[in-house]
Design an enzyme around this catalytic site. Structure first.
Site, PDB file in Angstrom:
ATOM      1  N   TYR A 254       0.854  -1.204   0.000  1.00 13.04           N
ATOM      2  CA  TYR A 254       0.000   0.000   0.000  1.00 13.04           C
ATOM      3  C   TYR A 254       0.891   1.256   0.000  1.00 13.04           C
ATOM      4  O   TYR A 254       0.727   2.164  -0.806  1.00 13.04           O
ATOM      5  CB  TYR A 254      -0.934   0.010   1.209  1.00 13.04           C
TER       6      TYR A 254
ATOM      7  N   ARG B 155       1.316   8.576  12.990  1.00 17.90           N
ATOM      8  CA  ARG B 155       0.910   9.852  13.608  1.00 17.90           C
ATOM      9  C   ARG B 155      -0.613  10.049  13.509  1.00 17.90           C
ATOM     10  O   ARG B 155      -1.244  10.536  14.430  1.00 17.90           O
ATOM     11  CB  ARG B 155       1.625  11.006  12.895  1.00 17.90           C
TER      12      ARG B 155
ATOM     13  N   ARG C  48     -11.190   4.874   8.578  1.00 19.81           N
ATOM     14  CA  ARG C  48     -10.101   4.254   7.790  1.00 19.81           C
ATOM     15  C   ARG C  48      -9.041   3.778   8.747  1.00 19.81           C
ATOM     16  O   ARG C  48      -8.843   4.348   9.795  1.00 19.81           O
ATOM     17  CB  ARG C  48      -9.460   5.285   6.862  1.00 19.81           C
TER      18      ARG C  48
ATOM     19  N   PHE D  48      15.785  19.336  -0.740  1.00 17.39           N
ATOM     20  CA  PHE D  48      14.409  18.939  -1.067  1.00 17.39           C
ATOM     21  C   PHE D  48      14.106  17.553  -0.511  1.00 17.39           C
ATOM     22  O   PHE D  48      13.021  17.290  -0.004  1.00 17.39           O
ATOM     23  CB  PHE D  48      14.221  18.973  -2.589  1.00 17.39           C
TER      24      PHE D  48
HETATM   25  C1  LIG Z   1      12.675  10.956  -3.000  1.00 20.98           C
HETATM   26  O1  LIG Z   1      11.343  11.123  -2.496  1.00 20.98           O
HETATM   27  C2  LIG Z   1      10.994  12.359  -1.979  1.00 20.98           C
HETATM   28  C3  LIG Z   1      11.881  13.450  -1.906  1.00 20.98           C
HETATM   29  C4  LIG Z   1      11.432  14.674  -1.362  1.00 20.98           C
HETATM   30  C5  LIG Z   1      10.108  14.828  -0.874  1.00 20.98           C
HETATM   31  C6  LIG Z   1       9.229  13.739  -0.963  1.00 20.98           C
HETATM   32  C7  LIG Z   1       7.828  13.850  -0.415  1.00 20.98           C
HETATM   33  O2  LIG Z   1       7.820  14.787   0.689  1.00 20.98           O
HETATM   34  C8  LIG Z   1       6.566  15.328   1.080  1.00 20.98           C
HETATM   35  C9  LIG Z   1       6.752  16.175   2.326  1.00 20.98           C
HETATM   36  C10 LIG Z   1       5.441  16.858   2.685  1.00 20.98           C
HETATM   37  O3  LIG Z   1       4.561  17.019   1.873  1.00 20.98           O
HETATM   38  N1  LIG Z   1       5.301  17.237   3.951  1.00 20.98           N
HETATM   39  C11 LIG Z   1       4.056  17.829   4.456  1.00 20.98           C
HETATM   40  C12 LIG Z   1       3.963  17.514   5.922  1.00 20.98           C
HETATM   41  C13 LIG Z   1       2.882  16.505   6.188  1.00 20.98           C
HETATM   42  O4  LIG Z   1       2.347  15.932   5.208  1.00 20.98           O
HETATM   43  O5  LIG Z   1       2.590  16.313   7.366  1.00 20.98           O
HETATM   44  C14 LIG Z   1       4.101  19.336   4.344  1.00 20.98           C
HETATM   45  O6  LIG Z   1       5.147  19.892   4.764  1.00 20.98           O
HETATM   46  O7  LIG Z   1       3.087  19.885   3.888  1.00 20.98           O
HETATM   47  C15 LIG Z   1       5.561  14.216   1.291  1.00 20.98           C
HETATM   48  O8  LIG Z   1       5.259  13.849   2.410  1.00 20.98           O
HETATM   49  N2  LIG Z   1       5.027  13.649   0.165  1.00 20.98           N
HETATM   50  C16 LIG Z   1       3.869  12.739   0.321  1.00 20.98           C
HETATM   51  C17 LIG Z   1       4.262  11.213   0.269  1.00 20.98           C
HETATM   52  C18 LIG Z   1       5.098  10.821   1.476  1.00 20.98           C
HETATM   53  C19 LIG Z   1       2.971  10.416   0.282  1.00 20.98           C
HETATM   54  C20 LIG Z   1       5.042  10.903  -1.001  1.00 20.98           C
HETATM   55  C21 LIG Z   1       5.412  14.020  -1.145  1.00 20.98           C
HETATM   56  C22 LIG Z   1       4.431  14.266  -2.098  1.00 20.98           C
HETATM   57  C23 LIG Z   1       4.789  14.713  -3.377  1.00 20.98           C
HETATM   58  C24 LIG Z   1       6.144  14.927  -3.671  1.00 20.98           C
HETATM   59 CL1  LIG Z   1       6.592  15.532  -5.218  1.00 20.98          CL
HETATM   60  C25 LIG Z   1       7.150  14.664  -2.723  1.00 20.98           C
HETATM   61  C26 LIG Z   1       6.778  14.173  -1.478  1.00 20.98           C
HETATM   62  C27 LIG Z   1       9.649  12.520  -1.510  1.00 20.98           C
HETATM   63  O9  LIG Z   1       8.721  11.504  -1.639  1.00 20.98           O
HETATM   64  C28 LIG Z   1       8.980  10.257  -1.068  1.00 20.98           C
END
Ligand SMILES: COc1cccc([C@H]2O[C@H](CC(=O)N[C@@H](CC(=O)O)C(=O)O)C(=O)N(CC(C)(C)C)c3ccc(Cl)cc32)c1OC
Length: 348
Positions: free
Chosen positions: A149, A196, A206, A266
């Protein structure tokens, strides 16, 4: 006229980026010119997919084809979606999705190919699990289901981003080509979020915690938060942390292989946020009372500590030691947690 519309559609995309993601939008906008627009659009397209998947007002008959066909939808000029219900800011993104599509179709073919390929896999993966949820079976039974998943919703994003980094020519290292460690970058972030968001998720009916874990501590996931089950709840949380920590050394290897400064930051910023969050969640009963988040001040300090692998290793070493301090000998996972923490400290 055309020039003006170009400026407004790209500007509108960045407005959506800043609307839909708080701190992370700034990190994306720091990327080098070659990747900034590409990653911004990849993020918005994934956000569109996520909004459809998360929308509880959509019937499975509507949702399934939308998710599976999304990789084609992103090529349909003028496409928009107005029936999406709950989240206002995300809803607006879908109402004006044609703006994202216009900009996506202007990207270099090599980037469109990567994004289309990932969209197809993520869309199908989400649709498979959406069906499970609709059938009200616990889609996530085994640890294998859990990793599968998380691969669909997060691992593929790590793989997609890695392919974009390589396509841009800004990264070439062999290590980042290894799909398993790019996948691990996503699994770690997703598993921290799932751990979390326990209360928030079960309040929406869910649950993403794997049955293979929670069934050792309670007869059903909802029972964990009931008074009287505090010890089982805390120990179940440890088991989730143990499963999540296993990705850390691969992620450190991935970050160590990056050469471009803007790509490094990043990638590193979400990882250091995640380890700090995980340490805060460990043996913290508040997880069953509210959504536990690290303080704003800590976030800013962590962003400053994400400039190079030495700083990132120091952050991981610090939070691994925090976890070791909180580790409790009465916890059935005590020994495994101390072993995985030892492996992380060894890497650092
Ligand atoms: C090499 O891989 C990565 C390198 C850098 C960043 C991310 C990853 O980091 C954010 C970071 C982010 O989005 N943080 C949020 C905090 C939160 O969600 O609580 C924010 O700061 O708004 C994140 O969470 N996701 C969502 C997924 C984990 C589902 C992929 C995400 C969604 C779309 C993209 Cl293009 C990237 C990411 C990566 O993805 C793995």
């Amino acid at each position: 006229k055309k020039i003006k519309s170009d400026r407004s559609t790209k500007t509108r995309c960045y407005e959506f980026l800043n609307m839909t993601s708080r701190s992370f939008a700034a990190v994306i906008q720091n990327l080098d010119d070659e990747l900034r627009d590409v990653v911004c659009l990849f993020y918005l397209i994934l956000r569109g997919l996520d909004t459809i998947e998360d929308d509880m007002t959509l019937s499975i008959e509507k949702k399934d084809p939308l998710l599976r066909d999304f990789y084609n939808i992103i090529r349909v000029e003028g496409w928009r979606f107005e029936e999406s219900g709950d989240q206002e800011k995300d809803r607006q993104l879908l109402v004006e999705f044609y703006v994202v599509i216009d900009e996506f179709l202007k990207l270099d073919e090599k980037y469109q190919k990567v994004i289309t390929d990932i969209c197809k896999k993520v869309g199908n993966g989400m649709a498979d699990y959406a069906t499970d949820a609709a059938l009200n079976t616990y889609g996530i039974i085994s640890l294998g289901d859990f990793d599968k998943y998380c691969h669909y919703v997060a691992g593929l994003v790590g793989i997609g981003l890695t392919n974009l980094f390589i396509a841009s020519g800004l990264e070439a290292e062999i290590a980042t080509r290894d799909e398993a460690i790019a996948n691990s970058m996503g699994l770690f972030l997703q598993k921290v979020n799932i751990t979390r968001d326990y209360l928030e998720d079960i309040s929406h009916g869910r649950c993403y915690w794997p049955k293979a874990i929670w069934s050792q501590y309670a007869s059903n996931l909802y029972e964990l938060k009931n008074p009287g089950n505090e010890t089982e709840a805390i120990n179940c949380l440890s088991a989730m942390l143990l499963n999540t920590l296993q990705h850390v050394t691969q992620n450190l290897t991935y970050m160590n292989s990056l050469r471009n400064q803007s790509i490094f930051e990043f990638c590193a910023i979400p990882q250091v946020m995640a380890i700090a969050t995980l340490a805060l969640l460990f043996r913290n009963y508040d997880v069953y009372r509210k959504v536990v988040k690290i303080r704003k001040g800590q976030t800013l300090a962590l962003i400053k500590q994400s400039k190079n692998i030495y700083q990132v290793a120091a952050v991981f070493r610090y939070y691994t030691q925090q976890i070791m301090k909180k580790n409790d000998a009465r916890d059935p996972n005590f020994l495994k947690i101390s072993i995985v923490c030892g492996q992380i400290e060894q890497w650092c």
